[in-house]
Design a protein around this motif. Structure first.
Motif, PDB file in Angstrom:
ATOM      1  N   ILE A  20      -4.354  11.022  -0.954  1.00  0.00           N
ATOM      2  CA  ILE A  20      -3.493  11.740  -0.013  1.00  0.00           C
ATOM      3  C   ILE A  20      -2.837  10.766   0.964  1.00  0.00           C
ATOM      4  O   ILE A  20      -1.622  10.804   1.187  1.00  0.00           O
ATOM      5  N   ALA A  21      -3.659   9.887   1.553  1.00  0.00           N
ATOM      6  CA  ALA A  21      -3.151   8.960   2.567  1.00  0.00           C
ATOM      7  C   ALA A  21      -2.102   8.021   1.992  1.00  0.00           C
ATOM      8  O   ALA A  21      -1.017   7.844   2.554  1.00  0.00           O
ATOM      9  N   VAL A  22      -2.406   7.419   0.855  1.00  0.00           N
ATOM     10  CA  VAL A  22      -1.468   6.465   0.243  1.00  0.00           C
ATOM     11  C   VAL A  22      -0.267   7.188  -0.352  1.00  0.00           C
ATOM     12  O   VAL A  22       0.872   6.725  -0.246  1.00  0.00           O
ATOM     13  N   GLY A  23      -0.516   8.353  -0.959  1.00  0.00           N
ATOM     14  CA  GLY A  23       0.569   9.090  -1.603  1.00  0.00           C
ATOM     15  C   GLY A  23       1.639   9.553  -0.632  1.00  0.00           C
ATOM     16  O   GLY A  23       2.839   9.499  -0.940  1.00  0.00           O
ATOM     17  N   MET A  24       1.238  10.010   0.560  1.00  0.00           N
ATOM     18  CA  MET A  24       2.219  10.465   1.547  1.00  0.00           C
ATOM     19  C   MET A  24       3.089   9.319   2.048  1.00  0.00           C
ATOM     20  O   MET A  24       4.216   9.521   2.494  1.00  0.00           O
ATOM     21  N   ALA A 153       1.135  10.544  -9.091  1.00  0.00           N
ATOM     22  CA  ALA A 153       2.377   9.920  -8.632  1.00  0.00           C
ATOM     23  C   ALA A 153       2.086   8.670  -7.811  1.00  0.00           C
ATOM     24  O   ALA A 153       2.811   7.671  -7.911  1.00  0.00           O
ATOM     25  N   THR A 154       1.017   8.724  -7.017  1.00  0.00           N
ATOM     26  CA  THR A 154       0.636   7.563  -6.210  1.00  0.00           C
ATOM     27  C   THR A 154       0.260   6.382  -7.092  1.00  0.00           C
ATOM     28  O   THR A 154       0.708   5.249  -6.863  1.00  0.00           O
ATOM     29  N   ILE A 155      -0.552   6.652  -8.115  1.00  0.00           N
ATOM     30  CA  ILE A 155      -0.961   5.583  -9.028  1.00  0.00           C
ATOM     31  C   ILE A 155       0.249   4.997  -9.751  1.00  0.00           C
ATOM     32  O   ILE A 155       0.372   3.776  -9.912  1.00  0.00           O
ATOM     33  N   MET A 156       1.176   5.865 -10.179  1.00  0.00           N
ATOM     34  CA  MET A 156       2.388   5.378 -10.850  1.00  0.00           C
ATOM     35  C   MET A 156       3.215   4.499  -9.915  1.00  0.00           C
ATOM     36  O   MET A 156       3.741   3.456 -10.313  1.00  0.00           O
ATOM     37  N   ALA A 157       3.326   4.935  -8.652  1.00  0.00           N
ATOM     38  CA  ALA A 157       4.103   4.155  -7.683  1.00  0.00           C
ATOM     39  C   ALA A 157       3.461   2.795  -7.440  1.00  0.00           C
ATOM     40  O   ALA A 157       4.164   1.781  -7.298  1.00  0.00           O
ATOM     41  N   LEU A 158       2.130   2.750  -7.404  1.00  0.00           N
ATOM     42  CA  LEU A 158       1.435   1.474  -7.229  1.00  0.00           C
ATOM     43  C   LEU A 158       1.608   0.578  -8.458  1.00  0.00           C
ATOM     44  O   LEU A 158       1.712  -0.644  -8.334  1.00  0.00           O
ATOM     45  N   ILE A 159       1.654   1.187  -9.632  1.00  0.00           N
ATOM     46  CA  ILE A 159       1.936   0.410 -10.854  1.00  0.00           C
ATOM     47  C   ILE A 159       3.332  -0.202 -10.762  1.00  0.00           C
ATOM     48  O   ILE A 159       3.552  -1.365 -11.128  1.00  0.00           O
ATOM     49  N   GLY A 160       4.280   0.582 -10.243  1.00  0.00           N
ATOM     50  CA  GLY A 160       5.635   0.066 -10.056  1.00  0.00           C
ATOM     51  C   GLY A 160       5.665  -1.121  -9.109  1.00  0.00           C
ATOM     52  O   GLY A 160       6.368  -2.106  -9.355  1.00  0.00           O
ATOM     53  N   LEU A 161       4.886  -1.032  -8.030  1.00  0.00           N
ATOM     54  CA  LEU A 161       4.803  -2.153  -7.093  1.00  0.00           C
ATOM     55  C   LEU A 161       4.178  -3.368  -7.762  1.00  0.00           C
ATOM     56  O   LEU A 161       4.630  -4.509  -7.560  1.00  0.00           O
ATOM     57  N   ALA A 162       3.138  -3.136  -8.588  1.00  0.00           N
ATOM     58  CA  ALA A 162       2.488  -4.249  -9.293  1.00  0.00           C
ATOM     59  C   ALA A 162       3.476  -4.957 -10.217  1.00  0.00           C
ATOM     60  O   ALA A 162       3.510  -6.200 -10.285  1.00  0.00           O
ATOM     61  N   ILE A 163       4.283  -4.180 -10.922  1.00  0.00           N
ATOM     62  CA  ILE A 163       5.309  -4.772 -11.795  1.00  0.00           C
ATOM     63  C   ILE A 163       6.290  -5.594 -10.967  1.00  0.00           C
ATOM     64  O   ILE A 163       6.692  -6.698 -11.356  1.00  0.00           O
ATOM     65  N   TYR A 164       6.652  -5.047  -9.815  1.00  0.00           N
ATOM     66  CA  TYR A 164       7.577  -5.753  -8.924  1.00  0.00           C
ATOM     67  C   TYR A 164       7.001  -7.088  -8.473  1.00  0.00           C
ATOM     68  O   TYR A 164       7.690  -8.117  -8.490  1.00  0.00           O
ATOM     69  N   TRP A 199       7.683   2.384   9.235  1.00  0.00           N
ATOM     70  CA  TRP A 199       8.000   3.117   8.004  1.00  0.00           C
ATOM     71  C   TRP A 199       7.044   2.759   6.861  1.00  0.00           C
ATOM     72  O   TRP A 199       6.863   3.530   5.937  1.00  0.00           O
ATOM     73  N   PHE A 200       6.405   1.579   6.930  1.00  0.00           N
ATOM     74  CA  PHE A 200       5.420   1.188   5.925  1.00  0.00           C
ATOM     75  C   PHE A 200       4.233   2.149   5.911  1.00  0.00           C
ATOM     76  O   PHE A 200       3.550   2.295   4.891  1.00  0.00           O
ATOM     77  N   PHE A 201       3.938   2.797   7.063  1.00  0.00           N
ATOM     78  CA  PHE A 201       2.741   3.635   7.187  1.00  0.00           C
ATOM     79  C   PHE A 201       3.032   5.061   7.635  1.00  0.00           C
ATOM     80  O   PHE A 201       2.101   5.859   7.757  1.00  0.00           O
ATOM     81  N   LEU A 202       4.291   5.382   7.894  1.00  0.00           N
ATOM     82  CA  LEU A 202       4.637   6.698   8.431  1.00  0.00           C
ATOM     83  C   LEU A 202       4.099   7.835   7.558  1.00  0.00           C
ATOM     84  O   LEU A 202       4.250   7.801   6.345  1.00  0.00           O
ATOM     85  N   ALA A 203       3.455   8.808   8.187  1.00  0.00           N
ATOM     86  CA  ALA A 203       2.901  10.019   7.558  1.00  0.00           C
ATOM     87  C   ALA A 203       1.508   9.816   6.986  1.00  0.00           C
ATOM     88  O   ALA A 203       0.953  10.727   6.372  1.00  0.00           O
ATOM     89  N   ILE A 204       0.886   8.655   7.210  1.00  0.00           N
ATOM     90  CA  ILE A 204      -0.485   8.467   6.736  1.00  0.00           C
ATOM     91  C   ILE A 204      -1.432   9.434   7.426  1.00  0.00           C
ATOM     92  O   ILE A 204      -2.519   9.740   6.919  1.00  0.00           O
ATOM     93  N   GLU A 205      -1.031   9.958   8.586  1.00  0.00           N
ATOM     94  CA  GLU A 205      -1.870  10.934   9.286  1.00  0.00           C
ATOM     95  C   GLU A 205      -2.054  12.208   8.468  1.00  0.00           C
ATOM     96  O   GLU A 205      -2.942  13.019   8.752  1.00  0.00           O
ATOM     97  N   GLY A 206      -1.207  12.395   7.436  1.00  0.00           N
ATOM     98  CA  GLY A 206      -1.393  13.530   6.538  1.00  0.00           C
ATOM     99  C   GLY A 206      -2.764  13.506   5.889  1.00  0.00           C
ATOM    100  O   GLY A 206      -3.352  14.550   5.605  1.00  0.00           O
TER     101      GLY A 206
END
Length: 467
Positions: A20-24, A153-164, A199-206
């Motif tokens: 939840i925290a990372v995904g938001m 979706a969070t895991i996929m986004a992290l995979i995208g960052l890893a590729i980057y 903006w790197f952390f915005l909405a982590i309070e979710g």
């Protein structure tokens, strides 16, 4: 209602809090922060990101104490109301809405930019508005298994960052990071970059808002949030380093900085930038979807409490707060469709967030003194951790106002509106409404300890909305 129906089901484990925290937040790795290069240079933005990482680490644990102590759908509004009274509860709620209503259009602008990067024939503005409306409609229908979707979706986004990172690291040039413009604006540049580092952390309070659903708060909250902060902290360092090293810190900032940086090395038609753009799109959509849910529930809670017009707490046949979704959603669509770029929307959202953060930390200190015996399933290390959060929060608030709010205009329908006037107008209208209408319709907080997620029966949802 029976007491047990007012209690959240304690079913979340640390992995769920992490998701939840990372995904938001994960969309913040893919865009928005890069506007800070213009303000502070590569080194200035890096220092700003370090300060903000410390702030969010201390804030999220402090916020967890509040969310586990006061199980209320109003979130920060409820904390401030209990600590400082109804008016401050309202002001905090409006600040929270400012964050959650204007973060989605900023994300939607980037979604449109990413789609336009992938398919240039699709107009970025049409893509922006189309995707925003699509996810409002998805939320109107109702989505089951949102937590699992968010985790995937969070895991996929992290995979995208890893590729980057893997694709970009071999091509990093230190001359792009350490040059004559890297720290040319000095410490004023660092402060000017603070709003974009947020903006790197915005909405982590979710993630913290779900803390009362954790099975073992004392053990699981630290595990979930430490892993989340570490994940985002490592990603922040690598995203900054690779993007700056590929030359992303020069030129006009784009709303799709990662594919743009890779394109400078591999070429625009290369499969690697396209792959990162496609996967990044999932990350952006996950955050867009999650925060849309957030503003609909915050609107529902404020209306149910009596702060906002009652119709905003009405529920559809599917048990969805449809007006709480449509009204702020319409504002977001207009803002996204008429904005030339996401910069002003990011600042508007960040202002609401940092205001809410500061008021939440003040609430924590007041409640510790005012109600020392209040049940606190999770206790933060007091007073050191919340004191650091409050000091850095006030510092960040100063930076956001001086270096962003007072120097930025919001482009709407071809008119440049000073952002300071926009914010003053929003709070001014809200406060007038509160004293004329809202303050006369407030319900006791004891009746508000139920959230939409607590209840499965549609009849019970109607009872909560109309009680």
């Amino acid at each position: 209602m029976e007491k047990e129906k007012n209690q959240l089901h304690k079913s979340l484990k640390p992995i769920h809090l992490w998701g939840i925290a990372v995904g938001m937040v994960i969309s913040g790795q893919y865009f928005g922060w890069n506007y800070g290069f213009e303000q502070g240079g590569t080194i200035g933005l890096a220092i700003a990101a370090l300060i903000i990482t410390v702030f969010y680490t201390t804030f999220i644990f402090s916020y967890s104490e509040l969310s586990t102590s006061i199980p209320n759908a109003g979130g920060p509004s409820a904390y401030a109301r209990k600590a400082m009274g109804p008016f401050m509860g309202f002001v905090t709620g409006i600040a929270c809405l400012l964050e959650f209503v204007f973060a989605p259009p900023a994300i939607a602008v980037s979604v449109g930019a990413y789609i336009n990067f992938l398919v240039p024939s699709i107009n970025a503005v049409y893509a922006t508005v189309g995707m925003f409306i699509l996810f409002i409609l998805v939320n109107l229908i109702g989505v089951k298994g949102a937590a699992i979707i968010e985790l995937v979706a969070t895991i996929m986004a992290l995979i995208g960052l890893a590729i980057y990172y893997v694709a970009g690291l071999p091509h990093v040039q230190t001359s792009n990071i350490f040059n004559e413009t890297a720290f040319s604006n000095g410490w004023s540049g660092v402060m000017a970059a603070i709003p974009f580092a947020i903006w790197f952390f915005l909405a982590i309070e979710g993630g913290a808002m779900a803390a009362e659903e954790v099975r073992d708060p004392k053990k699981d909250i630290p595990k979930g949030f430490i892993s989340g902060i570490l994940t985002l902290g490592v990603a922040t360092v690598l995203t900054l380093f690779v993007t700056a090293g590929l030359g992303g810190g020069t030129g006009k900032p784009a709303d799709y900085p990662l594919p743009q940086a890779l394109s400078s090395v591999y070429g625009e038609g290369s499969i690697i930038p396209i792959t990162v753009a496609i996967i990044g799109l999932f990350g952006l959509i996950a955050s867009l979807h999650g925060i849309i849910i957030g503003f609909s529930r915050q609107t529902f809670a404020l209306a149910r409490a009596g702060y906002l017009p009652k119709f905003l707490s009405n529920l559809s046949k599917r048990g969805v707060p449809h007006w709480g979704l449509i009204v702020p959603g319409a504002i977001g669509v207009i803002a996204a469709g008429s904005a030339n770029f996401a910069n002003a929307l990011i600042i508007l959202s960040v202002f609401g967030a940092i205001t809410m953060y500061c008021l939440s930390m003040v609430s924590l200190f007041v409640l510790r003194k005012k109600e020392p015996n209040m049940e606190r399933p999770f206790k933060v290390s007091y007073p050191v951790v919340p004191a650091i959060a409050l000091i850095l929060g006030v510092f960040s608030f100063f930076c956001v106002v001086k270096y962003s709010v007072l120097t930025t205009s919001l482009p709407l329908f071809g008119v440049e509106l000073p952002l300071g006037y926009v914010i003053l107008s929003i709070f001014g209208v809200a406060i007038v409404y509160y004293f004329l209408v809202g303050s006369k319709n407030l319900r006791p907080m004891s009746e508000e300890f139920v959230s939409i997620e607590d209840i499965t029966s549609h009849e019970e949802l109607k009872d909560v909305a109309n009680r």
